[in-house]
Enzyme design. Structure first.
Site, PDB file in Angstrom:
ATOM      1  N   ARG A   1     -31.057  17.590  -6.003  1.00 13.29           N
ATOM      2  CA  ARG A   1     -29.697  17.960  -5.607  1.00 13.29           C
ATOM      3  C   ARG A   1     -29.732  19.264  -4.825  1.00 13.29           C
ATOM      4  NH1 ARG A   1     -25.178  17.982 -10.142  1.00 13.29           N
ATOM      5  NH2 ARG A   1     -26.388  19.764 -10.860  1.00 13.29           N
TER       6      ARG A   1
ATOM      7  N   THR B   1     -24.403  22.011  -1.902  1.00  6.89           N
ATOM      8  CA  THR B   1     -23.497  20.862  -1.687  1.00  6.89           C
ATOM      9  C   THR B   1     -23.475  19.913  -2.882  1.00  6.89           C
ATOM     10  OG1 THR B   1     -25.252  19.489  -0.771  1.00  6.89           O
ATOM     11  CG2 THR B   1     -24.074  20.918   0.775  1.00  6.89           C
TER      12      THR B   1
ATOM     13  N   ASP C   1     -31.038  21.828 -17.589  1.00  7.01           N
ATOM     14  CA  ASP C   1     -31.765  21.086 -16.545  1.00  7.01           C
ATOM     15  C   ASP C   1     -32.768  20.141 -17.207  1.00  7.01           C
ATOM     16  OD1 ASP C   1     -33.873  20.403 -14.619  1.00  7.01           O
ATOM     17  OD2 ASP C   1     -32.851  21.791 -13.283  1.00  7.01           O
TER      18      ASP C   1
HETATM   19  C1  PRP Z   1     -30.879  15.990 -11.862  1.00 12.47           C
HETATM   20  C2  PRP Z   1     -30.849  14.721 -12.677  1.00 12.47           C
HETATM   21  C3  PRP Z   1     -30.251  13.739 -11.704  1.00 12.47           C
HETATM   22  C4  PRP Z   1     -29.280  14.576 -10.924  1.00 12.47           C
HETATM   23  C5  PRP Z   1     -27.905  14.298 -11.455  1.00 12.47           C
HETATM   24  O1  PRP Z   1     -31.937  15.995 -11.006  1.00 12.47           O
HETATM   25  O2  PRP Z   1     -32.079  14.333 -13.190  1.00 12.47           O
HETATM   26  O3  PRP Z   1     -31.204  13.132 -10.853  1.00 12.47           O
HETATM   27  O4  PRP Z   1     -29.634  15.944 -11.173  1.00 12.47           O
HETATM   28  O5  PRP Z   1     -26.965  14.954 -10.727  1.00 12.47           O
HETATM   29  P1  PRP Z   1     -25.905  14.199  -9.819  1.00 12.47           P
HETATM   30  O6  PRP Z   1     -25.311  13.123 -10.651  1.00 12.47           O
HETATM   31  O7  PRP Z   1     -24.918  15.291  -9.494  1.00 12.47           O
HETATM   32  O8  PRP Z   1     -26.585  13.679  -8.597  1.00 12.47           O
HETATM   33  P2  PRP Z   1     -32.294  17.216 -10.045  1.00 12.47           P
HETATM   34  O9  PRP Z   1     -31.642  17.010  -8.710  1.00 12.47           O
HETATM   35  O10 PRP Z   1     -32.000  18.495 -10.740  1.00 12.47           O
HETATM   36  O11 PRP Z   1     -33.844  17.011  -9.834  1.00 12.47           O
HETATM   37  P3  PRP Z   1     -34.999  17.071 -10.944  1.00 12.47           P
HETATM   38  O12 PRP Z   1     -34.918  15.820 -11.798  1.00 12.47           O
HETATM   39  O13 PRP Z   1     -36.224  17.118 -10.125  1.00 12.47           O
HETATM   40  O14 PRP Z   1     -34.774  18.319 -11.754  1.00 12.47           O
HETATM   41  N1  URA Z   2     -28.894  17.739 -13.669  1.00 14.46           N
HETATM   42  C1  URA Z   2     -29.341  18.261 -14.835  1.00 14.46           C
HETATM   43  O1  URA Z   2     -30.565  18.283 -15.096  1.00 14.46           O
HETATM   44  N2  URA Z   2     -28.439  18.731 -15.697  1.00 14.46           N
HETATM   45  C2  URA Z   2     -27.111  18.705 -15.466  1.00 14.46           C
HETATM   46  O2  URA Z   2     -26.330  19.146 -16.332  1.00 14.46           O
HETATM   47  C3  URA Z   2     -26.662  18.168 -14.242  1.00 14.46           C
HETATM   48  C4  URA Z   2     -27.581  17.695 -13.358  1.00 14.46           C
END
Ligand code: PRP
Ligand code: URA
Length: 215
Positions: A108, A112, A204
């Site tokens: 993400r 944005t 996270d």
């Molecule tokens: C987190 C999570 C999802 C996303 C959810 O991943 O594992 O993929 O955020 O958020 P959304 O519904 O607003 O899209 P992140 O982008 O933090 O990547 P990561 O798994 O590598 O930490």
């Molecule tokens: N991704 C995460 O890992 N945690 C949250 O709360 C939202 C997005």
């Protein structure tokens, strides 16, 4: 945002699920405890989400006689969204050992909150019959929608999303854009905060599962 129920939303109701979610939410849980809780919750989700997979009857020989027995009759794809979705793969693979695993990588954008693709190698044709998208967190729903769009483009007819925590905003976005996709979720939380984190949430998920919090 008030939580709205959708016909495609399946909320896990199980004492063991609540007990494991407590471990995930607790900031003092170790990465090992965190991963263990994800494994247990994904096992519960898997049992529900695979209940009606198609079977064919095949004739087999028991030590006593011949009989008809059910055999899975579909090609299954497991689709973890990197990184956090990786923590959910093993329970599905252990119950569906013949399944194919197709990874999708999104992160993400912090400003944005939109997903940015960094890994996407779905083949151009011959889609699986049933796909299970794995991501513990459904926050804004952007990452889930990107994955679902990809799978639809590939031609997958039956898609399930397996998640641990969801925000009402994410459920609304996915359920309205993809009403035919079953959303299997362990807990529906209260809201998103200004940074797009689920509240009360667990922080996270990728960092906690893989012991990769910034130091
Ligand atoms: C987190 C999570 C999802 C996303 C959810 O991943 O594992 O993929 O955020 O958020 P959304 O519904 O607003 O899209 P992140 O982008 O933090 O990547 P990561 O798994 O590598 O930490
Ligand atoms: N991704 C995460 O890992 N945690 C949250 O709360 C939202 C997005």
């Amino acid at each position: 945002m008030t939580a709205v129920m959708y016909p495609s939303l399946y909320l896990q109701r199980h004492s063991l699920a609540e007990n494991a979610i407590r471990v995930l939410r607790n900031q003092d849980s170790s990465p090992e405890q965190f991963r263990g809780a994800i494994l247990r919750l994904t096992t519960l989700l898997t049992l529900d989400a695979t209940r009606d997979l198609p079977l064919k009857q095949v004739e087999i020989q028991t030590p006593l006689t011949s009989t008809l027995a059910g055999m899975l009759d579909c090609r299954v794809g497991i689709v973890p969204i990197l990184r956090a979705g990786l923590s959910m793969v093993d329970p599905l693979l252990s119950m569906l050992p013949e399944a194919e695993v197709w990874h999708l990588g999104y992160y993400r954008d912090e400003e944005t909150l939109k997903p940015v693709t960094y890994y996407d190698k779905l083949p151009p044709n011959a889609p699986v019959d049933v796909a299970y998208v794995l991501d513990p967190m459904l926050a804004t729903g952007g990452s889930a929608c990107a994955a679902l769009e990809n799978l639809k483009k590939w031609g997958v007819k039956e898609i399930h999303f397996l998640g641990i925590l969801a925000a009402p905003e994410g459920v609304k976005k996915v359920a309205e854009a993809f009403p035919d996709v079953a959303l299997h979720i362990c807990a529906l939380d209260e809201k998103l905060n200004e940074q797009g984190y689920i509240v009360p949430g667990l922080g996270d998920a990728g960092d906690r599962a893989f012991n990769a919090a910034a130091v």
